[in-house]
Design an enzyme around this catalytic site. Sequence first.
Site, PDB file in Angstrom:
ATOM      1  N   ASP A  29     -29.989  -7.014   2.356  1.00 40.74           N
ATOM      2  CA  ASP A  29     -29.924  -5.879   3.279  1.00 40.74           C
ATOM      3  C   ASP A  29     -30.970  -4.837   2.866  1.00 40.74           C
ATOM      4  O   ASP A  29     -31.135  -4.526   1.683  1.00 40.74           O
ATOM      5  CB  ASP A  29     -28.517  -5.266   3.259  1.00 40.74           C
ATOM      6  CG  ASP A  29     -28.277  -4.360   4.448  1.00 40.74           C
ATOM      7  OD1 ASP A  29     -27.463  -4.722   5.317  1.00 40.74           O
ATOM      8  OD2 ASP A  29     -28.906  -3.277   4.517  1.00 40.74           O
ATOM      9  N   ILE A  30     -31.650  -4.285   3.846  1.00 43.07           N
ATOM     10  CA  ILE A  30     -32.729  -3.317   3.587  1.00 43.07           C
ATOM     11  C   ILE A  30     -32.188  -1.989   3.047  1.00 43.07           C
ATOM     12  O   ILE A  30     -32.900  -1.245   2.375  1.00 43.07           O
ATOM     13  CB  ILE A  30     -33.559  -3.090   4.879  1.00 43.07           C
ATOM     14  CG1 ILE A  30     -34.960  -2.632   4.571  1.00 43.07           C
ATOM     15  CG2 ILE A  30     -32.860  -2.144   5.856  1.00 43.07           C
ATOM     16  CD1 ILE A  30     -35.899  -2.715   5.759  1.00 43.07           C
ATOM     17  N   ASN A  86     -18.850  -6.873  11.184  1.00 47.12           N
ATOM     18  CA  ASN A  86     -18.587  -5.763  12.094  1.00 47.12           C
ATOM     19  C   ASN A  86     -18.771  -6.236  13.532  1.00 47.12           C
ATOM     20  O   ASN A  86     -19.676  -7.024  13.816  1.00 47.12           O
ATOM     21  CB  ASN A  86     -19.550  -4.604  11.805  1.00 47.12           C
ATOM     22  CG  ASN A  86     -19.343  -4.014  10.421  1.00 47.12           C
ATOM     23  OD1 ASN A  86     -18.206  -3.887   9.957  1.00 47.12           O
ATOM     24  ND2 ASN A  86     -20.420  -3.657   9.743  1.00 47.12           N
ATOM     25  N   GLU A  94     -24.449  -2.491  14.169  1.00 44.96           N
ATOM     26  CA  GLU A  94     -25.722  -1.869  14.569  1.00 44.96           C
ATOM     27  C   GLU A  94     -26.696  -2.886  15.120  1.00 44.96           C
ATOM     28  O   GLU A  94     -27.470  -2.586  16.030  1.00 44.96           O
ATOM     29  CB  GLU A  94     -26.376  -1.178  13.356  1.00 44.96           C
ATOM     30  CG  GLU A  94     -25.643   0.074  12.909  1.00 44.96           C
ATOM     31  CD  GLU A  94     -26.164   0.579  11.569  1.00 44.96           C
ATOM     32  OE1 GLU A  94     -27.179   0.058  11.079  1.00 44.96           O
ATOM     33  OE2 GLU A  94     -25.535   1.500  11.025  1.00 44.96           O
ATOM     34  N   VAL A  95     -26.689  -4.081  14.550  1.00 46.72           N
ATOM     35  CA  VAL A  95     -27.625  -5.123  14.981  1.00 46.72           C
ATOM     36  C   VAL A  95     -26.832  -6.196  15.713  1.00 46.72           C
ATOM     37  O   VAL A  95     -25.920  -6.808  15.141  1.00 46.72           O
ATOM     38  CB  VAL A  95     -28.385  -5.723  13.776  1.00 46.72           C
ATOM     39  CG1 VAL A  95     -29.332  -6.821  14.248  1.00 46.72           C
ATOM     40  CG2 VAL A  95     -29.153  -4.641  13.025  1.00 46.72           C
ATOM     41  N   HIS A  99     -23.766 -11.315  12.107  1.00 45.90           N
ATOM     42  CA  HIS A  99     -24.093 -11.431  10.681  1.00 45.90           C
ATOM     43  C   HIS A  99     -22.877 -11.086   9.845  1.00 45.90           C
ATOM     44  O   HIS A  99     -22.031 -10.294  10.264  1.00 45.90           O
ATOM     45  CB  HIS A  99     -25.267 -10.516  10.306  1.00 45.90           C
ATOM     46  CG  HIS A  99     -25.068  -9.090  10.733  1.00 45.90           C
ATOM     47  ND1 HIS A  99     -25.302  -8.673  12.027  1.00 45.90           N
ATOM     48  CD2 HIS A  99     -24.637  -8.008  10.054  1.00 45.90           C
ATOM     49  CE1 HIS A  99     -25.035  -7.388  12.113  1.00 45.90           C
ATOM     50  NE2 HIS A  99     -24.615  -6.954  10.932  1.00 45.90           N
ATOM     51  N   MET A 100     -22.833 -11.682   8.666  1.00 46.10           N
ATOM     52  CA  MET A 100     -21.747 -11.408   7.717  1.00 46.10           C
ATOM     53  C   MET A 100     -22.367 -10.721   6.503  1.00 46.10           C
ATOM     54  O   MET A 100     -23.372 -11.190   5.969  1.00 46.10           O
ATOM     55  CB  MET A 100     -21.105 -12.742   7.320  1.00 46.10           C
ATOM     56  CG  MET A 100     -19.924 -12.619   6.413  1.00 46.10           C
ATOM     57  SD  MET A 100     -18.969 -14.152   6.458  1.00 46.10           S
ATOM     58  CE  MET A 100     -20.131 -15.273   5.746  1.00 46.10           C
ATOM     59  N   HIS A 101     -21.772  -9.605   6.102  1.00 45.12           N
ATOM     60  CA  HIS A 101     -22.224  -8.901   4.898  1.00 45.12           C
ATOM     61  C   HIS A 101     -21.532  -9.531   3.688  1.00 45.12           C
ATOM     62  O   HIS A 101     -20.300  -9.693   3.695  1.00 45.12           O
ATOM     63  CB  HIS A 101     -21.822  -7.424   4.940  1.00 45.12           C
ATOM     64  CG  HIS A 101     -22.414  -6.637   6.077  1.00 45.12           C
ATOM     65  ND1 HIS A 101     -23.427  -5.724   5.907  1.00 45.12           N
ATOM     66  CD2 HIS A 101     -22.136  -6.620   7.407  1.00 45.12           C
ATOM     67  CE1 HIS A 101     -23.742  -5.173   7.070  1.00 45.12           C
ATOM     68  NE2 HIS A 101     -22.959  -5.705   8.000  1.00 45.12           N
TER      69      HIS A 101
HETATM   70  P1  5GP Z   1     -24.167  -3.880  10.993  1.00 42.64           P
HETATM   71  O1  5GP Z   1     -23.935  -2.396  10.932  1.00 42.64           O
HETATM   72  O2  5GP Z   1     -24.780  -4.305  12.302  1.00 42.64           O
HETATM   73  O3  5GP Z   1     -22.962  -4.691  10.612  1.00 42.64           O
HETATM   74  O4  5GP Z   1     -25.221  -4.187   9.848  1.00 42.64           O
HETATM   75  C1  5GP Z   1     -26.581  -4.221  10.060  1.00 42.64           C
HETATM   76  C2  5GP Z   1     -27.251  -4.225   8.699  1.00 42.64           C
HETATM   77  O5  5GP Z   1     -28.582  -4.661   8.850  1.00 42.64           O
HETATM   78  C3  5GP Z   1     -27.291  -2.856   8.034  1.00 42.64           C
HETATM   79  O6  5GP Z   1     -26.605  -2.899   6.791  1.00 42.64           O
HETATM   80  C4  5GP Z   1     -28.792  -2.580   7.868  1.00 42.64           C
HETATM   81  O7  5GP Z   1     -29.097  -1.936   6.660  1.00 42.64           O
HETATM   82  C5  5GP Z   1     -29.401  -3.973   7.949  1.00 42.64           C
HETATM   83  N1  5GP Z   1     -30.736  -4.020   8.512  1.00 42.64           N
HETATM   84  C6  5GP Z   1     -31.154  -3.428   9.659  1.00 42.64           C
HETATM   85  N2  5GP Z   1     -32.461  -3.700   9.881  1.00 42.64           N
HETATM   86  C7  5GP Z   1     -32.857  -4.499   8.860  1.00 42.64           C
HETATM   87  C8  5GP Z   1     -34.116  -5.110   8.530  1.00 42.64           C
HETATM   88  O8  5GP Z   1     -35.119  -4.982   9.227  1.00 42.64           O
HETATM   89  N3  5GP Z   1     -34.148  -5.853   7.402  1.00 42.64           N
HETATM   90  C9  5GP Z   1     -33.068  -6.036   6.599  1.00 42.64           C
HETATM   91  N4  5GP Z   1     -33.199  -6.799   5.516  1.00 42.64           N
HETATM   92  N5  5GP Z   1     -31.864  -5.470   6.884  1.00 42.64           N
HETATM   93  C10 5GP Z   1     -31.768  -4.708   7.996  1.00 42.64           C
END
Ligand code: 5GP
Length: 116
Positions: A29-30, A86, A94-95, A99-101
């Site tokens: 994660d970035i 999420n 957000e994306v 995806h699974m964290h």
């Molecule tokens: P969400 O909130 O959708 O469950 O998690 C999205 C995750 O994607 C966030 O933790 C965010 O930091 C990560 N993320 C967003 N854009 C990028 C990217 O361009 N590269 C990487 N490696 N992670 C990203």
Amino acid sequence: MSTIFSKIIAKEIPSQMVFQDDRVTAFKDINPSAPVHILIVPNKEIPTIDDVTPEDEAVLGHMLIVAKQIAREQGIAENGYRLIINCRSDGGQEVYHLHMHLLGGRRLGPMLAQKD
Ligand code: 5GP
């Protein structure tokens, strides 16, 4: 609609990739929330966990097997870790590419904030 994750999967933009096969890609994660914070993503574009169909059953199971494998490789399996998916706005997504964290490397505390 494609997101930035499709570009990461296709290696069109850089990431710190830790795993990839024909079904799943995993990368750091970035903006990490823990010492280990890796995203495990199906290569297929599925917007949210609410959009999966029975034909996605195998890839969803594979995501869990890959998560377990990466947790071992990252040295967090013994102390434990957390897997989070999420979904949409109330879930904090957000994306919009499923995806699974995978989070670990420290005590993660309560699963949710006690109050809004
Ligand atoms: P969400 O909130 O959708 O469950 O998690 C999205 C995750 O994607 C966030 O933790 C965010 O930091 C990560 N993320 C967003 N854009 C990028 C990217 O361009 N590269 C990487 N490696 N992670 C990203």
